[in-house]
Each structure stands twice: as structure tokens, then as C-alpha cells.
Design an enzyme around this catalytic site. Structure first.
Site, mmCIF file in Angstrom:
data_model
loop_
_atom_site.group_PDB
_atom_site.id
_atom_site.type_symbol
_atom_site.label_atom_id
_atom_site.label_comp_id
_atom_site.label_asym_id
_atom_site.label_seq_id
_atom_site.Cartn_x
_atom_site.Cartn_y
_atom_site.Cartn_z
ATOM 1 N N THR A 80 2.577 -2.039 8.896
ATOM 2 C CA THR A 80 2.997 -2.987 9.947
ATOM 3 C C THR A 80 3.255 -4.404 9.440
ATOM 4 O O THR A 80 3.833 -5.213 10.157
ATOM 5 C CB THR A 80 1.879 -3.112 10.991
ATOM 6 O OG1 THR A 80 0.684 -3.562 10.313
ATOM 7 C CG2 THR A 80 1.593 -1.788 11.685
ATOM 8 N N CYS A 137 3.072 -3.322 4.023
ATOM 9 C CA CYS A 137 2.195 -2.211 4.429
ATOM 10 C C CYS A 137 2.882 -1.509 5.596
ATOM 11 O O CYS A 137 4.102 -1.619 5.751
ATOM 12 C CB CYS A 137 0.786 -2.710 4.753
ATOM 13 S SG CYS A 137 0.671 -3.900 6.103
ATOM 14 N N ASP A 184 0.874 -1.187 0.000
ATOM 15 C CA ASP A 184 0.000 0.000 0.000
ATOM 16 C C ASP A 184 0.909 1.235 0.000
ATOM 17 O O ASP A 184 2.135 1.126 -0.172
ATOM 18 C CB ASP A 184 -1.003 -0.047 1.161
ATOM 19 C CG ASP A 184 -0.349 0.110 2.526
ATOM 20 O OD1 ASP A 184 0.890 0.189 2.598
ATOM 21 O OD2 ASP A 184 -1.095 0.155 3.533
ATOM 22 N N HIS A 206 6.935 -31.567 9.037
ATOM 23 C CA HIS A 206 6.303 -30.258 8.809
ATOM 24 C C HIS A 206 5.207 -30.352 7.745
ATOM 25 O O HIS A 206 4.226 -29.612 7.804
ATOM 26 C CB HIS A 206 7.363 -29.220 8.421
ATOM 27 C CG HIS A 206 8.427 -29.065 9.457
ATOM 28 N ND1 HIS A 206 8.157 -28.619 10.733
ATOM 29 C CD2 HIS A 206 9.752 -29.345 9.430
ATOM 30 C CE1 HIS A 206 9.273 -28.621 11.441
ATOM 31 N NE2 HIS A 206 10.261 -29.055 10.676
ATOM 32 N N HIS A 244 9.821 -24.557 8.172
ATOM 33 C CA HIS A 244 8.831 -25.306 8.960
ATOM 34 C C HIS A 244 7.394 -25.094 8.474
ATOM 35 O O HIS A 244 6.582 -26.008 8.581
ATOM 36 C CB HIS A 244 8.902 -24.899 10.438
ATOM 37 C CG HIS A 244 10.151 -25.373 11.123
ATOM 38 N ND1 HIS A 244 10.267 -25.429 12.492
ATOM 39 C CD2 HIS A 244 11.334 -25.814 10.630
ATOM 40 C CE1 HIS A 244 11.480 -25.882 12.819
ATOM 41 N NE2 HIS A 244 12.148 -26.110 11.696
#
Ligand code: RB5
Length: 147
Positions: free
Chosen positions: A67, A65, A8, A133, A98
């Protein structure tokens, strides 16, 4: 390695830096926007990038973005996407080894460009370990299928 990227407005400047770094590593990067710092809505770019990943046109996605949180929330609504918000090198590698994470999300208001580029590099260079995994990834797929 084909990488689909998006951001963004908050992530735009960092996207440009990470894109350049991945290209210098030899990755084929497709940039799905945004292309400037005009305010926009991050789910649009999460949808564009994840569509490329689940469609097999990109090996991995990178979303940025402010965060990394909104991008991860939006990306993980798409079936087959395993998006992680990463702020450290250990998680960048472990999420690939993993969790077979296929979309890396980062926060431009959290990370400086050098660390963000290193995290992206580690994410792209690291492979999935499979084995035990894979069993857990299959269990995640079952959750998606409502099993
Ligand atoms: C935009 O201000 C900001 O909310 C967005 O970039 C992101 O951090 C959302 O998770």
C-alpha cells in the site's frame, strides 16, 4: 541524482519496473532489496533506504510495499526523513515543492506500473521551493527535537 530503493515482497515486481525507469532517466539507483517475492518484513527495507538518505549517500529514497503505508510509517520514524505515500501526480510534485519530501512510498497493490513510474519521475524531477515552506520544514524538525 542518486536514488536508494527498497521494497518488500509485495512491492518487488513494481520496484523492478520503477528502478528501470529511473535508470533510463539517468538516475544512479542503488537497490537495497528485497530481491524476490519471498515474504519479508518491510521495516527492514525502510531502515536500509532511509539510512542512505539521512547519511547523504542518496539524494532521495523510493520505497514500495503493498500500500505504501507501512513503508511510510517506518521511514518517518527516522530523524530527518520526510516520507510520503503518493498515488497521484499532483501530490508527487507538491510533496517535493512544498514538503521537501525525501522518500517516496508507493503501493504496488494500488498503482499500475505506468502511473508508478510517472509518479517516481515527477518526484525525482521536482525541486523544493524553499521560502515559506522552509519555515514549516524547520517547524517539523523542531517537533522531532521535542521542542
Ligand atoms: C504485505 O502483505 C503488506 O502488509 C505490506 O506490503 C504493506 O502493504 C504494508 O503496509
Amino acid at each position: 541524482m542518486k536514488i536508494a530503493m527498497g521494497s518488500d515482497h509485495a512491492g518487488f515486481a513494481l520496484k523492478q519496473e520503477v528502478k528501470k525507469h529511473l535508470q533510463e532517466m539517468g538516475c544512479q539507483v542503488e537497490d537495497f532489496g528485497t530481491y524476490d517475492e519471498k515474504s519479508c518484513h518491510y521495516p527492514i527495507y525502510a531502515q536500509k533506504v532511509t539510512t542512505e538518505v539521512v547519511g547523504g549517500r542518496a539524494d532521495l529514497g523510493v520505497l514500495i510495499c503493498g500500500t505504501g503505508a507501512g513503508m511510510a510509517i517506518a521511514a518517518n520514524k527516522v530523524k530527518g526523513i520526510r516520507a510520503v505515500t503518493v498515488s497521484d501526480c499532483f501530490t508527487a510534485k507538491a510533496a517535493r515543492m512544498h514538503n521537501d519530501a525525501n522518500v517516496l512510498c508507493m503501493g504496488a497493490r494500488v498503482l499500475g506500473p505506468s502511473l508508478a513510474c510517472l509518479i517516481a519521475q515527477l518526484f525525482v524531477e521536482t525541486g523544493f521551493e524553499g521560502g515559506r515552506h522552509q519555515t514549516r520544514i524547520d517547524m517539523i524538525s523542531d517537533i522531532e527535537k521535542g521542542k
